[in-house]
Design an enzyme around this catalytic site. Structure first.
Site, PDB file in Angstrom:
ATOM      1  CD  GLU A  45      -2.845   1.051   2.608  1.00 60.36           C
ATOM      2  OE1 GLU A  45      -2.647   0.334   3.266  1.00 60.36           O
ATOM      3  OE2 GLU A  45      -3.681   2.014   2.663  1.00 60.36           O
ATOM      4  NE  ARG A 104       3.837  -7.693  10.431  1.00 63.37           N
ATOM      5  CZ  ARG A 104       3.423  -6.847   9.771  1.00 63.37           C
ATOM      6  NH1 ARG A 104       2.250  -7.126   9.025  1.00 63.37           N
ATOM      7  NH2 ARG A 104       3.761  -5.596   9.682  1.00 63.37           N
ATOM      8  CE  LYS A 108       2.839   0.156   4.961  1.00 63.98           C
ATOM      9  NZ  LYS A 108       2.575   0.057   3.214  1.00 63.98           N
TER      10      LYS A 108
HETATM   11  P1  ATP Z   1       3.055  -2.302   8.164  1.00 63.96           P
HETATM   12  O1  ATP Z   1       2.294  -3.110   9.032  1.00 63.96           O
HETATM   13  O2  ATP Z   1       4.344  -1.994   8.477  1.00 63.96           O
HETATM   14  O3  ATP Z   1       2.209  -1.106   8.128  1.00 63.96           O
HETATM   15  P2  ATP Z   1       1.628  -3.380   6.000  1.00 63.96           P
HETATM   16  O4  ATP Z   1       1.393  -4.864   5.847  1.00 63.96           O
HETATM   17  O5  ATP Z   1       0.518  -2.415   6.217  1.00 63.96           O
HETATM   18  O6  ATP Z   1       2.948  -3.009   6.724  1.00 63.96           O
HETATM   19  P3  ATP Z   1       1.590  -3.424   3.209  1.00 63.96           P
HETATM   20  O7  ATP Z   1       2.064  -2.107   2.294  1.00 63.96           O
HETATM   21  O8  ATP Z   1       0.221  -3.684   3.222  1.00 63.96           O
HETATM   22  O9  ATP Z   1       2.144  -3.087   4.444  1.00 63.96           O
HETATM   23  O10 ATP Z   1       2.786  -4.551   2.944  1.00 63.96           O
HETATM   24  C1  ATP Z   1       3.008  -5.079   1.563  1.00 63.96           C
HETATM   25  C2  ATP Z   1       3.154  -6.570   1.862  1.00 63.96           C
HETATM   26  O11 ATP Z   1       4.237  -6.701   2.832  1.00 63.96           O
HETATM   27  C3  ATP Z   1       2.117  -7.238   2.553  1.00 63.96           C
HETATM   28  O12 ATP Z   1       1.667  -8.417   1.687  1.00 63.96           O
HETATM   29  C4  ATP Z   1       2.726  -7.749   3.962  1.00 63.96           C
HETATM   30  O13 ATP Z   1       2.036  -8.891   4.490  1.00 63.96           O
HETATM   31  C5  ATP Z   1       4.032  -7.619   3.702  1.00 63.96           C
HETATM   32  N1  ATP Z   1       4.707  -7.312   5.182  1.00 63.96           N
HETATM   33  C6  ATP Z   1       4.565  -6.140   5.612  1.00 63.96           C
HETATM   34  N2  ATP Z   1       5.246  -6.035   6.785  1.00 63.96           N
HETATM   35  C7  ATP Z   1       5.998  -7.397   6.715  1.00 63.96           C
HETATM   36  C8  ATP Z   1       6.727  -7.928   7.730  1.00 63.96           C
HETATM   37  N3  ATP Z   1       7.491  -7.281   8.735  1.00 63.96           N
HETATM   38  N4  ATP Z   1       7.375  -9.137   7.568  1.00 63.96           N
HETATM   39  C9  ATP Z   1       6.900  -9.715   5.981  1.00 63.96           C
HETATM   40  N5  ATP Z   1       5.911  -9.308   5.375  1.00 63.96           N
HETATM   41  C10 ATP Z   1       5.468  -7.972   5.637  1.00 63.96           C
HETATM   42 MG    MG Z   2      -1.125  -4.015   4.837  1.00 68.53          MG
END
Ligand code: ATP
Ligand code: MG
Length: 556
Positions: free
Chosen positions: A37, A263, A273
């Site tokens: 995102e 994660r 984020k």
């Molecule tokens: P955050 O929790 O940091 O806000 P998010 O999951 O909202 O991250 P996205 O932009 O939706 O951020 O993430 C894109 C992809 O990266 C998603 O498929 C998410 O599952 C993966 N992702 C995000 N954080 C991690 C992590 N710590 N370890 C592994 N994969 C991750």
């Molecule tokens: Mg997300």
């Protein structure tokens, strides 16, 4: 694409599943996607997802899409879109032609929402947000139906069209799926599919004033792109029944298989984020690329090579159980790679002046210094030697304890690549602080050995006062001293010592035109890189030479 992610096929449960799906003929071409995102910069947690999705596609001869899940224009910006593309490429991956956006599918998603309305599976709800939340019930109590739940199809269609046409203000109504208000899984209690938001979208501009929710967009976007394996993190496990419900109730062109994995979490680090955005907005760091940040942009500026990140991610592996990886393991991967790649140089971080009393004034000698101890092909360079030098303040002690073998009054040490010197006198200022050492050198020890076989216990680094160049050294310490900082109240756990600036450092002359971003080892100090943003001679410490986490933990 880097080939260091290859040759790992079948070594984790996801690769096993994909291998089986291919062997059974279920899929000919494996298609994965990385779906960020664009509401912030990528962090090292995202690197795990990127390495997994692109790595799997590469190993199985498939393809990996980069898809922006850009369904919330209130939080998304072009700056983030650009940064994400830059960072994925920097990490070593290429999506080729396959760049997509959830916003490319807004028209299709809208048509599918209409489809649900027409089949009696979605309704427009005018209930206020707070009330709707209260009516969803709890884990032990079922939700209560809204009085709009049984609206007729025609009225729903009419209202939904008028929502799109912009007749209503933000938040006035939403479109909800009609599933099951008593479902144990809260995601199935008539989730919101569309909300009204009069906001400009980075890609669709003002074409839309209603936007699909992430949940309504995500699985269908995968289906539209014929993604075969939809790899996501564990928090989406509870959403899978909802995604499946959409796939069952819509005429989608394919059926992705969702598999969840844990994660990445790292000690002393918050990978969220939301928190990273607050660190930037609150001025706790200098920006998204502050070298203390766990963002890819921050790690790059700090001097971490992308191959070290890929290597670290490979060592962590992919599992279903949540765990926390030791920050020392990351540093280890970085150090191991830089040890091979970084040329050696000398720089004095906290200078203390040394005058060699028996070395003629005005004389200069060029001494040979090796560029890499394990790589003779890296060759040698010449460094000047003179009467006035700088050594590291920490390499001198006036009253040394037992195990201190470096400079002290009367003590002889070796200057790297140069001569033995002995400390004859200590000069102090009015306050009693040591400001200079008066030493003598042994001319017979040129190159670092004395012909009489005399031994010294220490070798220290140095630069000349005249030829060395002034530099600023930025030493980074963990942003959070606690191993498990609290994301909900992160400000309380911020370390006051995460950045140490040494502005009087001196570097050997060859460093005057060091390439920004290229690695270098300052002997006995650590791995550094010249900063890419500052115009002057500023070096960022990427990582020290030894594991310092034990010390951090003891203090924390
Ligand atoms: P955050 O929790 O940091 O806000 P998010 O999951 O909202 O991250 P996205 O932009 O939706 O951020 O993430 C894109 C992809 O990266 C998603 O498929 C998410 O599952 C993966 N992702 C995000 N954080 C991690 C992590 N710590 N370890 C592994 N994969 C991750
Ligand atoms: Mg997300």
């Amino acid at each position: 694409m880097p080939n260091d992610t290859a040759a790992e096929a079948g070594r984790d449960f996801i690769r096993d599943i994909i291998q089986d799906d291919r062997a059974s003929g279920r899929h000919k071409t494996i298609v994965t996607r990385f779906p960020p995102e664009p509401n912030g910069y990528l962090h090292i947690g995202h690197a795990k997802s990127i390495c997994l999705n692109f790595g799997v596609a590469q190993e199985f001869g498939g393809r990996c899409h980069l898809r922006f899940d850009d369904t919330n224009p209130a939080k998304e910006e072009q700056e983030y879109i650009d940064a994400i593309m830059r960072d994925v490429r920097w990490l070593g991956f290429d999506w080729g032609q396959h760049l997509y956006h959830a916003s490319d599918y807004f028209e299709q998603l809208y048509a599918w929402a209409e489809h649900l309305i027409k089949t009696g599976k979605a309704y427009v709800d005018d209930t206020a947000v707070d009330e709707m939340r209260a009516m969803r019930g709890t884990l032990t109590e079922p939700g209560r139906p809204s009085r709009f739940r049984d609206r007729g199809v025609d009225e729903n269609l009419d209202l939904f069209h008028r929502m799109r046409a912009g007749e209503f203000p933000d938040g006035a109504r939403v479109l909800r799926a009609k599933i099951d208000l008593a479902a144990g899984n809260m995601n199935l209690r008539d989730p919101v599919l569309y909300r009204i938001l009069h906001a400009e979208h980075p890609r669709t501009g003002t074409a839309w004033c209603i936007y699909p929710t992430y949940d309504f967009a995500h699985g269908q976007s995968d289906a539209i792109e014929h993604v075969t394996h939809s790899l996501c993190t564990l928090e989406f496990e509870d959403h899978r029944p909802l995604y499946d419900w959409f796939l069952d109730n819509l005429p989608v062109p394919s059926r992705p298989r969702q598999i969840e994995f844990a994660r990445l979490n790292i000690t002393h680090t918050i990978l969220s984020k939301r928190v990273l955005t607050e660190l930037v907005r609150g001025g706790h760091v200098s920006g998204w690329d502050d070298p203390r940040m766990p963002t890819l942009a921050g790690l790059r500026r700090r001097g971490v090579p992308p191959a070290a990140i890929r290597d670290f991610i490979r060592r962590v592996g992919v599992a279903r159980a949540n765990s926390v990886v030791d920050a020392a393991m990351f540093d280890h991967a970085v150090r191991e790679l830089l040890n091979k790649e970084a040329p050696r140089r000398m720089a004095v971080l906290r200078p203390l002046k040394v005058t060699i009393e028996n070395y003629p004034e005005g004389r200069v000698e060029q001494l040979d210094a090796i560029n890499h101890p394990d790589d003779p092909s890296a060759g040698t360079r010449q460094i000047p030697f003179r009467r006035e030098l700088y050594v590291e303040r920490d390499d001198f002690m006036e009253s040394p304890p037992k195990k201190f073998f470096r400079l002290a009054p009367g003590r002889e040490v070796r200057l790297r690549y140069a001569y033995f010197i002995a400390c004859k006198a200590v000069v102090k200022d009015a306050s009693g602080a040591v400001v200079e050492l008066r030493c003598t050198y042994d001319p017979a020890s040129r190159g670092g050995n004395s012909p009489d076989g005399r031994k010294v216990q220490a070798t220290i680094h140095w630069v000349t006062a005249q030829d060395s160049v002034p530099a600023e050294m930025r030493l980074y310490n963990p942003l959070f001293t606690k191993p498990d900082p609290d994301a909900a109240n992160f400000a309380a756990d911020l370390s006051p010592n995460s950045l140490e600036v040494l502005s009087d450092a001196r570097a050997e002359p060859s460093l005057a035109d060091a390439t920004p971003g290229a690695p270098v080892q300052f002997e006995r100090q650590g791995y550094f890189t010249r900063d890419t943003a500052e115009a002057g001679l500023v070096f960022n410490r990427t990582v020290g030479l030894r594991d310092t986490w034990a010390k951090v933990q003891a203090k924390g």
